[in-house]
Design a protein around this motif. Structure first.
Motif, mmCIF file in Angstrom:
data_model
loop_
_atom_site.group_PDB
_atom_site.id
_atom_site.type_symbol
_atom_site.label_atom_id
_atom_site.label_comp_id
_atom_site.label_asym_id
_atom_site.label_seq_id
_atom_site.Cartn_x
_atom_site.Cartn_y
_atom_site.Cartn_z
ATOM 1 N N LEU A 22 43.980 13.890 85.045
ATOM 2 C CA LEU A 22 45.256 13.169 85.089
ATOM 3 C C LEU A 22 45.040 11.659 84.975
ATOM 4 O O LEU A 22 45.690 10.977 84.177
ATOM 5 C CB LEU A 22 45.985 13.498 86.385
ATOM 6 C CG LEU A 22 47.296 12.750 86.641
ATOM 7 C CD1 LEU A 22 48.321 13.048 85.561
ATOM 8 C CD2 LEU A 22 47.838 13.090 88.023
ATOM 9 N N ARG A 26 46.061 9.326 81.689
ATOM 10 C CA ARG A 26 46.944 8.165 81.800
ATOM 11 C C ARG A 26 46.247 6.888 81.339
ATOM 12 O O ARG A 26 46.911 5.913 80.975
ATOM 13 C CB ARG A 26 47.429 8.019 83.242
ATOM 14 C CG ARG A 26 48.461 9.080 83.634
ATOM 15 C CD ARG A 26 48.946 8.868 85.053
ATOM 16 N NE ARG A 26 49.458 7.516 85.269
ATOM 17 C CZ ARG A 26 50.659 7.099 84.900
ATOM 18 N NH1 ARG A 26 51.488 7.928 84.273
ATOM 19 N NH2 ARG A 26 51.054 5.867 85.141
ATOM 20 N N ARG A 28 44.434 6.856 78.721
ATOM 21 C CA ARG A 28 44.347 7.015 77.263
ATOM 22 C C ARG A 28 42.958 7.399 76.787
ATOM 23 O O ARG A 28 42.551 7.074 75.678
ATOM 24 C CB ARG A 28 44.847 5.747 76.560
ATOM 25 C CG ARG A 28 46.217 5.285 77.010
ATOM 26 C CD ARG A 28 46.631 4.015 76.307
ATOM 27 N NE ARG A 28 46.886 4.244 74.883
ATOM 28 C CZ ARG A 28 47.143 3.270 74.008
ATOM 29 N NH1 ARG A 28 47.161 2.009 74.418
ATOM 30 N NH2 ARG A 28 47.365 3.557 72.748
ATOM 31 N N LYS A 66 48.417 21.450 85.492
ATOM 32 C CA LYS A 66 48.236 21.469 84.033
ATOM 33 C C LYS A 66 49.527 21.078 83.315
ATOM 34 O O LYS A 66 49.487 20.414 82.268
ATOM 35 C CB LYS A 66 47.759 22.848 83.586
ATOM 36 C CG LYS A 66 46.318 23.132 83.970
ATOM 37 C CD LYS A 66 45.849 24.493 83.458
ATOM 38 C CE LYS A 66 44.397 24.729 83.804
ATOM 39 N NZ LYS A 66 43.917 26.040 83.313
ATOM 40 N N GLU A 67 50.661 21.494 83.862
ATOM 41 C CA GLU A 67 51.938 21.097 83.260
ATOM 42 C C GLU A 67 52.119 19.588 83.327
ATOM 43 O O GLU A 67 52.588 18.967 82.360
ATOM 44 C CB GLU A 67 53.091 21.803 83.978
ATOM 45 C CG GLU A 67 53.169 23.295 83.679
ATOM 46 C CD GLU A 67 54.212 23.999 84.527
ATOM 47 O OE1 GLU A 67 54.837 23.331 85.381
ATOM 48 O OE2 GLU A 67 54.394 25.220 84.346
ATOM 49 N N GLU A 68 51.755 18.985 84.451
ATOM 50 C CA GLU A 68 51.874 17.529 84.574
ATOM 51 C C GLU A 68 50.917 16.825 83.610
ATOM 52 O O GLU A 68 51.292 15.841 82.961
ATOM 53 C CB GLU A 68 51.588 17.109 86.010
ATOM 54 C CG GLU A 68 52.662 17.528 87.005
ATOM 55 C CD GLU A 68 52.375 17.045 88.413
ATOM 56 O OE1 GLU A 68 51.279 16.513 88.650
ATOM 57 O OE2 GLU A 68 53.260 17.208 89.277
ATOM 58 N N ILE A 69 49.694 17.324 83.517
ATOM 59 C CA ILE A 69 48.690 16.694 82.651
ATOM 60 C C ILE A 69 49.057 16.835 81.181
ATOM 61 O O ILE A 69 48.684 15.997 80.347
ATOM 62 C CB ILE A 69 47.295 17.295 82.949
ATOM 63 C CG1 ILE A 69 46.873 16.938 84.382
ATOM 64 C CG2 ILE A 69 46.252 16.787 81.958
ATOM 65 C CD1 ILE A 69 45.664 17.722 84.876
ATOM 66 N N SER A 70 49.822 17.874 80.838
ATOM 67 C CA SER A 70 50.182 18.100 79.437
ATOM 68 C C SER A 70 51.029 16.966 78.866
ATOM 69 O O SER A 70 51.195 16.855 77.649
ATOM 70 C CB SER A 70 50.931 19.432 79.284
ATOM 71 O OG SER A 70 52.213 19.367 79.905
ATOM 72 N N ALA A 71 51.560 16.103 79.750
ATOM 73 C CA ALA A 71 52.306 14.928 79.267
ATOM 74 C C ALA A 71 51.386 13.930 78.576
ATOM 75 O O ALA A 71 51.868 13.023 77.884
ATOM 76 C CB ALA A 71 53.030 14.262 80.434
ATOM 77 N N TYR A 72 50.091 14.094 78.741
ATOM 78 C CA TYR A 72 49.104 13.153 78.197
ATOM 79 C C TYR A 72 48.278 13.889 77.145
ATOM 80 O O TYR A 72 47.349 14.626 77.465
ATOM 81 C CB TYR A 72 48.247 12.586 79.330
ATOM 82 C CG TYR A 72 49.118 12.012 80.427
ATOM 83 C CD1 TYR A 72 49.729 10.778 80.269
ATOM 84 C CD2 TYR A 72 49.387 12.741 81.580
ATOM 85 C CE1 TYR A 72 50.587 10.267 81.240
ATOM 86 C CE2 TYR A 72 50.237 12.236 82.562
ATOM 87 C CZ TYR A 72 50.828 11.008 82.385
ATOM 88 O OH TYR A 72 51.685 10.508 83.339
ATOM 89 N N PRO A 73 48.627 13.705 75.862
ATOM 90 C CA PRO A 73 48.065 14.541 74.788
ATOM 91 C C PRO A 73 46.578 14.357 74.532
ATOM 92 O O PRO A 73 45.981 15.143 73.792
ATOM 93 C CB PRO A 73 48.894 14.126 73.565
ATOM 94 C CG PRO A 73 49.378 12.741 73.878
ATOM 95 C CD PRO A 73 49.608 12.734 75.355
#
Length: 308
Positions: A22, A26, A28, A66-73
């Motif tokens: 995470l 974030r 990048r 994993k759902e939260e982390i999926s915001a960061y491609p």
């Protein structure tokens, strides 16, 4: 499959690895999380002591993370097992059981710990249901209940006062010689703690809920729960294989930022600590990720300077 553009590979997808992913996402950074999907706490019905997630199941915790982390491609997950590592800082290559190879600049071991086979008949059937290892995680649910503590020696003398904060109705089974001094035995007697050193014959339970512990000398100890000292080893041999300094139980030596003695290699979570709690592991993962990100940014900054 090959990916030659990864900044970091995280081996292990528990709380430490997920929180690291995470933070790095974030920041990048291009990250792969390699996890075989067999967490030690899979036997546990609920995870406790994690603010906003108290009582959540380990599987649901991972799914939400994993759902939260999926915001960061720039972060992706790999259902696989890392089997070998080659290279050095900036140029690591990780090979997996499925035949894939991943190249990265930095490496984070978040491999956790795993239990050796439980050698007490019946213990595996109650583990995670009515037998536990950490009162901070599961003591509240067994407060004031009659318990059996399976432990011995110095570890027992640490644990006995600890568990007394949840219940004073506990009996100690050392499952063989107690490995205590006379003074330690006297301390337990003064606190009116029963202790038996006969080996355990088996644990009698119904649908995972312990009813009694049966000793080889015929003694039976009725109880509603058990706390025991697990026999742990590190979740992967890879840290040792690449030269990381290893302490007792296979724990990886790290500094305050999660750095190992191998340049570019970090470790976090249960694999690098004796504080085996989900929230502590997640915290260590976040701190190690920040250190890794800083190291990558500084290296890129200085590489730019060299071009002038």
């Amino acid at each position: 499959m090959k990916n030659q553009h990864l900044d970091v590979v995280i081996i292990g997808g528990g709380p430490a690895g997920l929180n690291a992913a995470l933070v790095l996402g974030r920041a990048r950074k291009n990250v792969a999380v390699i996890d075989e999907g067999r967490p030690r706490n899979a036997v546990t019905r609920e995870t406790h002591g994690f603010l906003t997630r108290d009582g959540i199941s380990p599987n649901e915790f991972r799914q939400i993370a994993k759902e939260e982390i999926s915001a960061y491609p720039s972060v992706f997950f790999v259902a696989d097992t890392a089997v070998s590592i080659a290279g050095t800082d900036g140029h690591f290559q990780i090979a997996t059981a499925l035949g894939n190879t991943y190249a990265c600049k930095k490496l984070l071991f978040a491999v956790g710990m795993r239990d050796r086979p439980l050698d007490i008949p019946g213990l595996a059937e109650v583990y995670g249901k009515s037998a536990f290892v950490c009162p901070y995680c599961d003591g509240w649910e067994l407060r004031d209940e009659p318990l059996v503590v399976i432990n011995k020696g110095e570890e027992l003398m640490h644990f006995a006062p600890l568990i007394s904060g949840w219940t004073n109705r506990f009996t100690i089974c050392t499952n063989g010689p107690d490995e205590l001094t006379d003074a330690q035995r006297e301390e337990l007697q003064l606190n009116q703690v029963p202790m038996f050193d006969s080996p355990i014959q088996y644990i009698d339970a119904n649908d995972g809920i312990v009813r009694q512990v049966v000793l080889e000398d015929g003694t039976t100890i009725p109880c509603r729960g058990i706390f025991f000292k697990p026999d742990l080893v590190i979740g992967s041999d890879l840290p040792r294989a690449i030269g990381c300094d290893i302490a007792e139980m296979g724990k990886v030596f790290i500094d305050i930022l999660g750095k190992t003695n191998i340049k570019g290699v970090y470790s976090a979570g249960d694999a690098a600590s004796r504080m085996h709690q989900a929230i502590a592991a997640a915290s260590m993962g976040a701190l190690a990720a920040a250190a890794i990100n800083n190291e990558l940014n500084v290296e890129a900054w200085r590489k730019t300077d060299e071009h002038f």
